[in-house]
Design an enzyme around this catalytic site. Structure first.
Site, mmCIF file in Angstrom:
data_model
loop_
_atom_site.group_PDB
_atom_site.id
_atom_site.type_symbol
_atom_site.label_atom_id
_atom_site.label_comp_id
_atom_site.label_asym_id
_atom_site.label_seq_id
_atom_site.Cartn_x
_atom_site.Cartn_y
_atom_site.Cartn_z
ATOM 1 N N THR A 1 -2.585 -1.254 9.253
ATOM 2 C CA THR A 1 -1.225 -0.762 9.484
ATOM 3 C C THR A 1 -1.135 -0.115 10.852
ATOM 4 O OG1 THR A 1 -0.903 -0.435 7.122
ATOM 5 C CG2 THR A 1 0.582 0.766 8.592
ATOM 6 N N SER B 1 -4.223 1.616 -0.564
ATOM 7 C CA SER B 1 -4.024 2.379 0.674
ATOM 8 C C SER B 1 -5.289 3.135 1.073
ATOM 9 C CB SER B 1 -2.887 3.386 0.462
ATOM 10 O OG SER B 1 -2.868 4.338 1.494
ATOM 11 N N TYR C 1 -6.075 2.401 7.684
ATOM 12 C CA TYR C 1 -5.542 3.206 8.780
ATOM 13 C C TYR C 1 -6.701 3.528 9.707
ATOM 14 C CZ TYR C 1 -0.872 4.424 6.948
ATOM 15 O OH TYR C 1 0.435 4.388 6.538
ATOM 16 N N SER D 1 7.723 -5.310 8.845
ATOM 17 C CA SER D 1 8.000 -4.080 8.082
ATOM 18 C C SER D 1 8.469 -2.990 9.014
ATOM 19 C CB SER D 1 6.692 -3.633 7.402
ATOM 20 O OG SER D 1 6.797 -2.326 6.866
ATOM 21 N N ASP E 1 8.350 -6.447 3.977
ATOM 22 C CA ASP E 1 8.757 -5.378 3.065
ATOM 23 C C ASP E 1 9.832 -4.529 3.713
ATOM 24 O OD1 ASP E 1 7.698 -3.277 4.637
ATOM 25 O OD2 ASP E 1 5.861 -3.148 3.447
ATOM 26 N N PRO F 1 0.837 -1.189 0.000
ATOM 27 C CA PRO F 1 0.000 0.000 0.000
ATOM 28 C C PRO F 1 0.880 1.248 0.000
ATOM 29 C CG PRO F 1 0.063 -0.981 2.187
ATOM 30 C CD PRO F 1 0.796 -1.911 1.278
ATOM 31 N N VAL F 2 0.701 2.086 -0.967
ATOM 32 C CA VAL F 2 1.491 3.315 -1.076
ATOM 33 C C VAL F 2 0.520 4.458 -1.361
ATOM 34 C CG1 VAL F 2 3.241 4.511 -2.420
ATOM 35 C CG2 VAL F 2 3.586 2.120 -1.841
ATOM 36 N N HIS G 1 8.147 0.077 7.564
ATOM 37 C CA HIS G 1 7.503 1.130 6.763
ATOM 38 C C HIS G 1 8.525 1.791 5.828
ATOM 39 C CE1 HIS G 1 3.422 3.054 6.898
ATOM 40 N NE2 HIS G 1 4.024 4.001 6.212
ATOM 41 N N GLN H 1 -5.809 -1.693 2.585
ATOM 42 C CA GLN H 1 -5.002 -1.290 3.744
ATOM 43 C C GLN H 1 -5.777 -0.254 4.541
ATOM 44 O OE1 GLN H 1 -3.159 2.028 3.867
ATOM 45 N NE2 GLN H 1 -2.932 1.534 6.050
ATOM 46 N N LYS I 1 0.027 -4.996 9.662
ATOM 47 C CA LYS I 1 1.241 -4.530 8.972
ATOM 48 C C LYS I 1 2.024 -3.558 9.855
ATOM 49 C CE LYS I 1 2.748 -2.079 4.781
ATOM 50 N NZ LYS I 1 3.093 -0.722 5.198
ATOM 51 N N GLY J 1 12.896 -2.333 1.624
ATOM 52 C CA GLY J 1 14.175 -2.527 0.958
ATOM 53 C C GLY J 1 14.194 -3.602 -0.104
ATOM 54 N N VAL J 2 13.067 -4.258 -0.360
ATOM 55 C CA VAL J 2 13.054 -5.317 -1.389
ATOM 56 C C VAL J 2 13.174 -4.652 -2.770
ATOM 57 C CG1 VAL J 2 11.724 -7.183 -2.446
ATOM 58 C CG2 VAL J 2 11.621 -6.820 0.039
ATOM 59 N N ARG K 1 8.434 1.608 -2.640
ATOM 60 C CA ARG K 1 8.840 2.719 -3.508
ATOM 61 C C ARG K 1 9.031 2.339 -4.977
ATOM 62 N NH1 ARG K 1 11.425 3.400 1.303
ATOM 63 N NH2 ARG K 1 11.268 5.399 2.375
HETATM 64 C C1 FNR Z 1 4.279 4.108 2.133
HETATM 65 N N1 FNR Z 1 3.847 3.058 2.946
HETATM 66 C C2 FNR Z 1 2.518 2.969 3.321
HETATM 67 N N2 FNR Z 1 2.085 1.936 4.104
HETATM 68 C C3 FNR Z 1 0.792 1.819 4.439
HETATM 69 O O1 FNR Z 1 0.420 0.888 5.141
HETATM 70 N N3 FNR Z 1 -0.119 2.751 3.990
HETATM 71 C C4 FNR Z 1 0.240 3.813 3.214
HETATM 72 O O2 FNR Z 1 -0.588 4.619 2.821
HETATM 73 C C5 FNR Z 1 1.616 3.955 2.886
HETATM 74 N N4 FNR Z 1 2.050 5.012 2.121
HETATM 75 C C6 FNR Z 1 3.360 5.092 1.739
HETATM 76 C C7 FNR Z 1 3.777 6.147 0.935
HETATM 77 C C8 FNR Z 1 5.079 6.213 0.496
HETATM 78 C C9 FNR Z 1 5.518 7.338 -0.385
HETATM 79 C C10 FNR Z 1 6.000 5.191 0.855
HETATM 80 C C11 FNR Z 1 7.406 5.206 0.346
HETATM 81 C C12 FNR Z 1 5.594 4.170 1.672
HETATM 82 C C13 FNR Z 1 4.782 1.992 3.358
HETATM 83 C C14 FNR Z 1 4.780 0.874 2.316
HETATM 84 O O3 FNR Z 1 3.586 0.155 2.339
HETATM 85 C C15 FNR Z 1 5.920 -0.123 2.571
HETATM 86 O O4 FNR Z 1 5.858 -0.589 3.896
HETATM 87 C C16 FNR Z 1 7.313 0.467 2.309
HETATM 88 O O5 FNR Z 1 7.301 1.357 1.224
HETATM 89 C C17 FNR Z 1 8.274 -0.668 2.033
HETATM 90 O O6 FNR Z 1 9.561 -0.219 1.859
HETATM 91 P P1 FNR Z 1 10.228 0.068 0.423
HETATM 92 O O7 FNR Z 1 9.862 -1.068 -0.520
HETATM 93 O O8 FNR Z 1 9.700 1.400 -0.041
HETATM 94 O O9 FNR Z 1 11.691 0.098 0.754
#
Ligand code: FNR
Length: 381
Positions: A186, A128, A160, A276, A308, A99-100, A278, A158, A254, A310-311, A332
């Site tokens: 999360t 997300s 919040y 994770s 997750d 989820p991003v 995050h 996901q 998460k 760093g993958v 990312r």
């Molecule tokens: C996230 N992540 C995240 N996690 C979540 O549960 N809800 C969210 O809305 C978000 N939003 C979000 C935005 C941005 C810009 C980033 C970079 C990350 C965390 C995401 O789900 C995940 O845990 C990490 O991004 C994993 O790490 P890598 O793969 O970015 O190194």
């Protein structure tokens, strides 16, 4: 100001996504290198950044790079595949899109493009709470893609927790009605610093009509954080029990690093966990998920673990699977690929990672995921 160029972090005009994938992109690292050209400068710093000194952000990569895999040639690879069952759902491979939030920062089609790519490449997708298209629009795009393709992948929501439970419940009910197949709750990011202001046109589409979380975090009488409504509303074990009682969907928690918290979450009804930090964005100086994974695995035997942070390549996924994860999430890199190539970029990214994973499996002598055991990681003896 009309006509003024929007600048990227290099001080150049932001480039739109390519209609074709640039020929020199052969990995997630290549997507990251290209992506800086395609993001507005503040958005780039926001997505790339970690917390404080970025120690954890760097450590997430270093921890993967510090592990070594031991090839096992001469194995029988006939009839191999990458399929798995997770929470009773069939996945073609163990690479899911994390989820991003606010994917319209990367591309005008945002989550609609990434979810279509996920369905095309049969990658599980986690929408997300803070998506820039509504959860209903994302589910509809996934459904349409699946109908057109004749295949797809699980779609999870996901969640919040919101300051008021009625709003959390409203999101949950909407996700159930829209056909999401699991809830990913999360727990690690309700309290973190963020100075990023969304640009015009990008919003938390699911939260329209909800009171702003910021309004509830006003500190009073000299309180900084502790003693404020923000801290008081942080997710708790009682919230987990409440959430568990509200839904029959599988519940994934998460943001777990501690084996003790993992055990408590499972005892209160979590069906799976995402190990994770995050992506290094919350607290600096914490371990990398890949380091704590064996201890978490031992604390909750039999509970599916996802990982997750760093993958970035197929060998990272193989290392996580070897140490006890069932699947990994890509954070990312999906934004990088989305900005560089839209839907096509995300689909290409998943294809690259999947290819790398299968190459790693072949080298490790593993025809199926469950054959990737701890002995695949070299311990120096
Ligand atoms: C996230 N992540 C995240 N996690 C979540 O549960 N809800 C969210 O809305 C978000 N939003 C979000 C935005 C941005 C810009 C980033 C970079 C990350 C965390 C995401 O789900 C995940 O845990 C990490 O991004 C994993 O790490 P890598 O793969 O970015 O190194």
């Amino acid at each position: 100001m009309s006509g003024a160029a929007i600048l990227n972090a290099l001080g150049e005009a932001v480039r739109p996504a390519h209609a074709r994938i640039p020929a020199d992109i052969e990995s997630a690292f290549d997507y990251e290198r290209h992506a800086v050209h395609h993001f507005e400068a503040m958005a780039w710093r926001h997505i790339q950044g970690g917390s404080d000194r970025n120690l954890t952000l760097a450590h997430n990569r270093a921890a993967f790079d510090g592990l070594h895999l031991l090839p096992r040639p001469l194995a029988d690879l006939r009839g191999g595949h990458t399929r798995l069952q997770l929470l009773g759902q069939a996945l073609a491979h163990p690479l899911l899109l994390a989820p991003v939030a606010y994917q319209c920062l990367a591309h005008p089609e945002g989550e609609l493009a990434s979810v279509r790519a996920a369905m095309a490449l049969q990658a599980g997708y986690m929408a997300s709470t803070l998506s820039s298209h509504t959860l209903e629009e994302i589910a509809a795009a996934a459904r349409a893609a699946m109908q057109e393709l004749g295949h797809g992948a699980p779609l999870w929501f996901q969640l919040y927790s919101q300051p008021a439970r009625e709003h959390t419940l409203a999101l949950l009910r909407r996700a159930e009605a829209a056909g999401y197949q699991a809830i990913v709750w999360t727990i690690d990011a309700s309290i973190k610093r963020s100075g990023f202001a969304l640009p015009p046109g990008v919003e938390a589409a699911n939260l329209r009509g909800f009171p702003s979380a910021r309004q509830t975090s006003q500190a009073g009488q000299g309180a900084i954080l502790l003693g404020t409504p923000l801290a008081d509303a942080a997710p708790s074990l009682a919230d987990l029990e409440w959430l568990r009682a509200q839904t029959r969907l599988p519940l994934v928690v998460k943001g777990v690093l501690s084996p003790a918290v993992a055990a408590e979450a499972v005892a209160r009804g979590a069906d799976a966990l995402v190990v994770s930090n995050h992506g290094g964005r919350v607290m600096d100086g914490v371990p990398a998920p890949i380091e704590v994974l064996p201890a978490v695995r031992a604390a909750v035997p039999g509970t599916p673990l996802l990982l997750d942070s760093g993958v970035r390549c197929g060998t990272d996924a193989a290392k996580a699977l070897a140490l006890g994860a069932s699947a990994v999430l890509i954070g990312r890199p999906q934004l990088h690929a989305l900005a560089v190539g839209g839907m096509l970029g995300v689909a290409h990214l998943v294809h690259l990672l999947r290819t790398e994973l299968e190459l790693a499996m072949a080298q490790l002598g593993c025809a199926r995921l469950e054959q990737i055991g701890a002995e695949a990681v070299w311990r120096g003896r």
